[in-house]
Design an enzyme around this catalytic site. Structure first.
Site, PDB file in Angstrom:
ATOM      1  N   HIS A  34      36.565  33.267  40.543  1.00  0.00           N
ATOM      2  CA  HIS A  34      37.433  32.285  41.023  1.00  0.00           C
ATOM      3  C   HIS A  34      38.850  31.933  40.627  1.00  0.00           C
ATOM      4  O   HIS A  34      37.822  30.505  39.811  1.00  0.00           O
ATOM      5  CB  HIS A  34      36.993  31.414  42.516  1.00  0.00           C
ATOM      6  CG  HIS A  34      37.641  31.063  43.616  1.00  0.00           C
ATOM      7  ND1 HIS A  34      36.989  29.818  43.371  1.00  0.00           N
ATOM      8  CD2 HIS A  34      38.601  31.408  44.144  1.00  0.00           C
ATOM      9  CE1 HIS A  34      38.293  28.884  44.296  1.00  0.00           C
ATOM     10  NE2 HIS A  34      38.836  29.899  45.221  1.00  0.00           N
TER      11      HIS A  34
ATOM     12  N   HIS B 105      47.469  27.028  41.742  1.00  0.00           N
ATOM     13  CA  HIS B 105      46.440  26.497  43.137  1.00  0.00           C
ATOM     14  C   HIS B 105      47.594  26.180  43.321  1.00  0.00           C
ATOM     15  O   HIS B 105      48.053  26.516  45.178  1.00  0.00           O
ATOM     16  CB  HIS B 105      45.440  26.513  42.537  1.00  0.00           C
ATOM     17  CG  HIS B 105      44.536  25.871  44.034  1.00  0.00           C
ATOM     18  ND1 HIS B 105      44.442  24.962  44.894  1.00  0.00           N
ATOM     19  CD2 HIS B 105      44.069  26.879  44.913  1.00  0.00           C
ATOM     20  CE1 HIS B 105      44.202  24.874  45.703  1.00  0.00           C
ATOM     21  NE2 HIS B 105      43.938  26.726  45.849  1.00  0.00           N
TER      22      HIS B 105
HETATM   23  O1  G3P Z   1      39.423  33.503  47.224  1.00  0.00           O
HETATM   24  C1  G3P Z   1      39.868  32.310  48.446  1.00  0.00           C
HETATM   25  C2  G3P Z   1      39.901  31.289  48.156  1.00  0.00           C
HETATM   26  O2  G3P Z   1      40.343  31.290  46.974  1.00  0.00           O
HETATM   27  C3  G3P Z   1      40.621  30.286  49.012  1.00  0.00           C
HETATM   28  O3  G3P Z   1      40.555  29.183  48.780  1.00  0.00           O
HETATM   29  O4  G3P Z   1      41.835  26.754  48.018  1.00  0.00           O
HETATM   30  O5  G3P Z   1      39.925  28.604  45.786  1.00  0.00           O
HETATM   31  O6  G3P Z   1      42.592  28.745  47.185  1.00  0.00           O
HETATM   32  P1  G3P Z   1      41.560  28.384  48.073  1.00  0.00           P
HETATM   33 CA    CA Z   2      43.241  31.173  45.913  1.00  0.00          CA
END
Ligand code: G3P
Ligand code: CA
Length: 255
Positions: free
Chosen positions: A24, A66
């Site tokens: 992630h 992000h």
């Molecule tokens: O993979 C999905 C996840 O990344 C969504 O939330 O806020 O971490 O981008 P976020």
């Molecule tokens: Ca994400």
């Protein structure tokens, strides 16, 4: 490298004997999120894919980041979309995480895709809900096409019009719907966007829903359990892919 299509993902899961591990924003528990250092660390930790988020610079270059704004993770301030790539490149994207990562830069999507191709790692590209999302998706389609990387990526979004539009434009590319909550009919939710995968927040995953997705030839990739307890829960529900900030913790639990 295997694509993120339903048959390829399921056959990789079967051959590994475990769910796929998605890093992630790379390995953001250990390195500054959405940087090459983070993606490389995730790869060293043995992930099967990396997840990232994209935005457009003022001069139309896709960059991996992000937030829409810069201050949380970089030495800059304000909106990414107001800055050129050259200006963004001058920012430090590592020191706020740790001084050990000082000098890390915001990467372009092209740089990450080039690196990922070299190490044969699929990339899951998230498009944030954004007034400019159509232009961002158009730019991503152009880049992925130019790089002939359509089989190496999956396109996901909380804005389900994104995977729906992508599927119409490029039916052979893999798409997924992100959501938080437990819809009564998650398969219908994915089907309404023509998506190949369901990406619920891990907290809402139920084994029964995974089975329903499989019956409809759709995979389930949840995000982002991080503690041992959370990771254990996600594993116990039989999901096909788990996105986590700590790929090493997940690896240890799966062994
Ligand atoms: O993979 C999905 C996840 O990344 C969504 O939330 O806020 O971490 O981008 P976020
Ligand atoms: Ca994400």
């Amino acid at each position: 490298m295997p694509s993120m299509s339903f048959p390829d993902l399921m056959s990789k899961k079967e051959s590994l004997g475990r769910p796929l591990i998605m890093g992630h924003r790379g390995a953001m528990g250990h390195a500054p999120e959405n940087t090459l250092a983070s993606f490389k660390l995730a790869h060293e930790m043995g992930v099967d894919a990396v997840e990232l988020d994209v935005h457009l610079s003022a001069d139309g270059v896709l960059v991996v980041h992000h937030d829409e704004t810069l201050e949380r993770t970089t030495s800059g301030n304000g909106e990414i979309s107001a800055m050129t790539l050259e200006q963004l490149r001058q920012l430090d994207a590592g020191a706020k995480f740790s001084k050990d990562y000082a000098g890390e830069r915001i990467p372009t999507l092209e740089e990450v895709l080039t690196w990922a191709k070299g190490v044969e790692l699929p990339v899951v590209i998230e498009f944030k809900r954004n007034p400019n999302v159509r232009a961002i998706v158009e730019a991503a389609i152009g880049l992925v096409e130019r790089m002939q990387a359509g089989a190496d990526v999956a396109f996901i979004s909380f804005d389900h019009f994104v995977p729906a539009g992508l599927k119409q434009a490029r039916p052979q590319w893999t798409t997924g719907v992100l959501y938080v909550g437990r819809p009564v009919d998650p398969v219908a939710l994915a089907a309404s966007a023509g998506a190949d995968g369901l990406l619920p927040n891990f907290y809402f995953v139920e084994q029964e829903d995974v089975a329903r997705a499989h019956a409809a030839q759709k995979w389930v990739g949840c995000w982002a359990p991080n503690s041992e307890r959370e990771l254990g829960y996600a594993i116990s529900q039989g999901v096909d892919m788990i996105g986590t900030n700590f790929p090493d913790r997940l690896q240890a639990l799966l062994k």
